[in-house]
Design a protein around this motif. Structure first.
Motif: not given
Length: 208
Positions: A1-15
């Protein structure tokens, strides 16, 4: 089932950790928000103010910047029609096209859609070119960071995609929409009926 919320990704964390989140977001929601991008908030505030000032220029000043054959410059209200099969009139927006700066005398300028940008007069919008160029460079760096994360998310070497982006086709597209809302196909006026799929980075701020 598709996720209904858009995630927030911190790109400054471990790659590797960020890359795993990118993979999940792309295979579930299809979109994600980015945090930890490193673009200073002061620069964001300044570039939005500069763009608002550019849109407020006299009509003749904007008309002097009409988009050229390389798609660099100004597009007036209703000039573009995203979905002509379902629209009787043009889109309710005006905009500017800016790309990676390519000098007119460069061999690269002979290619389609490559060339110098068109900029507002310094008298009308002081430091517009300097500010927008600084912002353009900052978000380009974010794009290259995202390329690394996309590569890692696919279990590829981090630099895998860089070979295809040495001279990338980049576009900065400030848009100014009217408050007018158009409905879909029944009224034949909307560009919202059509769906397009691409890699898109977007920032939105309301008029103040």
């Amino acid at each position: 089932m598709l996720q209904r919320t858009i995630p927030l990704i911190n790109i400054s964390k471990d790659e590797q950790a960020a890359a795993q989140e990118v993979y999940k977001a792309c295979t579930d929601a299809g979109f994600f928000y980015v945090a930890g991008h490193g673009v200073p908030s002061e620069l964001l505030d300044t570039v939005f103010k500069q763009i608002q000032t550019a849109f407020a220029m006299p009509p003749e000043a904007k008309q002097a910047m009409l988009a050229d054959a390389n798609n660099r410059g100004y597009t007036p209200f209703a000039e573009e029609t995203l979905d002509p099969d379902n629209q009787a009139v043009g889109d309710t927006k005006e905009g500017f096209y800016f790309g990676r700066e390519v000098p007119k005398d460069s061999p690269e300028a002979k290619q389609p859609l490559h060339g110098p940008n068109q900029w507002p007069s310094e008298d009308l919008v002081p430091r517009f070119r300097a500010t927008v160029t600084e912002y353009f460079d900052a978000v380009t760096a974010v794009g290259h960071k995202l390329l690394r994360l996309l590569a890692l998310s696919l279990n590829l070497p981090a630099h895998f995609f860089e070979q295809y982006f040495t001279r990338p086709m980049l576009a900065l597209r400030p848009l100014h929409y009217t408050a007018q809302v158009r409905l879909c196909q029944q009224q034949h006026t909307s560009s919202t009926c059509q769906q397009y799929f691409c890699i898109l980075a977007m920032q939105v701020r309301p008029n103040k």
